[in-house]
Motif scaffolding. Structure first.
Motif, short mmCIF file in Angstrom:
data_model
loop_
_atom_site.label_atom_id
_atom_site.label_comp_id
_atom_site.label_asym_id
_atom_site.label_seq_id
_atom_site.Cartn_x
_atom_site.Cartn_y
_atom_site.Cartn_z
N THR A 290 -7.08 -2.08 -2.19
CA THR A 290 -8.55 -1.24 -1.04
C THR A 290 -8.00 -2.17 0.31
N ARG A 291 -7.90 -1.42 1.11
CA ARG A 291 -8.07 -2.38 2.19
C ARG A 291 -8.98 -2.36 3.37
N PHE B 254 -11.41 2.64 4.78
CA PHE B 254 -10.58 2.11 3.57
C PHE B 254 -9.64 2.76 3.78
N GLU B 255 -8.38 2.39 2.72
CA GLU B 255 -7.03 3.17 2.49
C GLU B 255 -6.90 2.10 1.12
N ARG B 256 -6.02 3.35 0.61
CA ARG B 256 -5.19 2.55 -0.95
C ARG B 256 -3.83 2.48 -0.73
N SER B 257 -3.90 1.33 -0.72
CA SER B 257 -1.91 0.73 -0.85
C SER B 257 -1.39 0.45 -2.03
N THR C 278 -2.35 -1.07 -7.34
CA THR C 278 -3.06 -0.04 -6.62
C THR C 278 -4.30 -0.76 -5.88
N CYS D 272 -2.49 0.02 6.06
CA CYS D 272 -2.79 1.31 6.40
C CYS D 272 -1.96 2.42 7.39
N GLN E 136 -15.53 -5.47 -1.85
CA GLN E 136 -15.17 -3.87 -0.70
C GLN E 136 -16.52 -3.65 -0.20
#
Length: 450
Positions: free
Chosen positions: A380-381, A303-306, A378, A193, A279
């Motif tokens: 998400t967490r 959450f955020e994407r990576s 891609t 993140c 999620q």
């Protein structure tokens, strides 16, 4: 008169990350359960993004993202992997930290001594001033970990639970170079993140992770990667891959009750129990009709994407560096919300050492030659804030008290009262399975999940 045989209990597990796989594996072991595992991707989710890498006559599998863990913070996961017969191997995640111009300002290596991981300073390019700066960072690192252990042990008033990591650090006098150049970038990649999101974490969770033994024990991985974990856990489970679950609804046409699982193709199947292992934001959408109060709690979990890229482009390494570089390199442009972090897989993992160098880069900020890219994914967490922590706690209480819609359970990294890593997902899956009568075989040696 002989009683008629009981109808098998049909259980749907939605989502096949480590949480869903663990719940399905535990429930399948319980006699009388028929377990169906739904996954929207073409293969079980924990290994869905992996890629084959062929070099020097060898083909290996690269997990995306890499899954590494230390025993001190992951007792449930280690119990699970031992139970299914997965062998572990040590990895090397020593790091070099470079600024936006590619100049390394802090560099350390790891050595294993009597089974423990010992870190030591490595040279940095740039002359004596750079070495002095590195020594100051090392001094601050030692001070930080010593103070963190003491603060965690002495936190009788639970002060750390009520402040953020940023507020905690504001009370200390560590150098900006250590905090912004080393500590926060490291936590950013661990939590996948932005740095600002790391600062918003409750301090007790982050310090609990950092003082759990990660610096002394080193990090491990499953020797044969996540494919081996998935294949062992999925055995005997009905897998439904390539099917997206759009929602669940109370079953209206059966006497036994239960839920209808609605998929994107317009089909539905009725199950007696549902375990949601997606999620949090996906689970909120799925349960909106069946459990609107739970959906509202799930939406409070951010959450955020990576992006993760696997490639063979050496230009991601620090400028003019051709000797003694540690396996993990941080690229830290000024004012970037998160670092670019590259793992040299051939150095970090013995699996790839007989192959040509291959890299995995999280949050790529620089271009990589198209012909050197092997895969990009891609994902998400979840994040933890004070508010999301309260929402998850309320969801756990409701689940424990039976206030959630009957026969509907949640598991995932966001459900554990800890940093949302693999351990939290396994812990919550063990808890969900236990509420349905299935016990983890390693539970006698590990404290009961919260």
């Amino acid at each position: 008169m002989q009683e008629p045989p009981r109808r098998p209990r049909r259980i749907a597990v939605i989502g096949s990350g480590i949480g869903g796989l663990t719940a399905a594996w535990l429930l399948r072991r319980q006699q009388g359960n028929e377990v169906t595992l739904f996954e929207q991707h073409a293969r079980p989710g924990m290994g869905v993004f992996g890629v084959d890498y062929t070099s020097r006559g060898r083909t290996t599998r690269i997990d995306i993202p890499t899954r590494v863990f230390c025993e001190g913070y992951y007792p449930q996961l280690f119990g699970l992997l031992d139970a299914i017969g997965v062998r572990m191997q040590a990895t090397d995640h020593a790091a070099a930290f470079a600024d936006g111009d590619g100049r390394v300002f802090f560099h350390y290596g790891n050595a294993r001594v009597l089974g423990r991981s010992m870190s030591y300073l490595r040279p940095t390019a740039g002359g004596p001033l750079r070495q002095v700066q590195a020594l100051r960072i090392a001094r601050d690192s030692l001070r930080f970990f010593s103070a963190a252990r003491r603060d965690v042990e002495d936190d009788a008033e639970a002060y750390l639970r009520h402040v953020t990591l940023g507020e905690y650090l504001d009370t200390k006098d560590y150098s900006e170079r250590f905090i912004r150049g080393v500590l926060l970038p490291t936590l950013s990649v661990i939590c996948t993140c932005d740095v600002d999101s790391v600062l918003d974490y409750p301090a007790d969770l982050m310090l609990g992770y950092l003082t759990s033994g990660v610096m002394k024990q080193g990090v491990m991985r499953a020797e044969l990667g996540v494919e081996n974990i998935v294949s062992r856990m999925a055995e005997g489970i009905a897998l439904v891959c390539g099917v997206e679950v759009r929602g669940i609804a109370p079953a209206s046409n059966t006497r036994q009750g239960g839920y209808a699982v609605l998929t994107q193709d317009g089909q539905s199947q009725v199950f007696d129990r549902i375990v949601l292992a997606t999620q949090a934001h996906q689970a909120a959408s799925i349960v909106e009709q069946a459990a609107p109060a739970s959906a509202a709690l799930l939406r409070r979990i951010p959450f955020e994407r990576s992006v993760m890229r696997v490639h063979t482009d050496t230009r991601v390494l620090p400028r003019a560096w051709s000797w003694g570089l540690s396996p993990v390199t941080y690229h830290l442009p000024k004012d970037a919300p998160r670092p670019e972090v590259t793992v040299d897989m051939t150095q970090a993992f013995s699996t790839y050492r007989r192959q040509r160098r291959v890299f995995q880069t999280w949050n790529p900020l620089r271009d990589v030659r198209d012909d050197r890219v092997l895969a990009e994914a891609t994902f998400t967490r979840p994040l933890v804030t004070h508010d999301s922590r309260r929402a998850a706690a309320e969801l756990r209480r409701a689940q424990c008290d039976g206030d959630v819609a009957p026969d509907l359970l949640f598991c995932g990294a966001y459900m554990g009262d800890r940093v949302p890593l693999l351990e939290a997902a396994v812990e919550s899956a063990v808890d969900a399975a236990m509420r349905l009568g299935a016990r983890a075989p390693w539970s006698e040696t590990i404290a009961t999940p919260r």
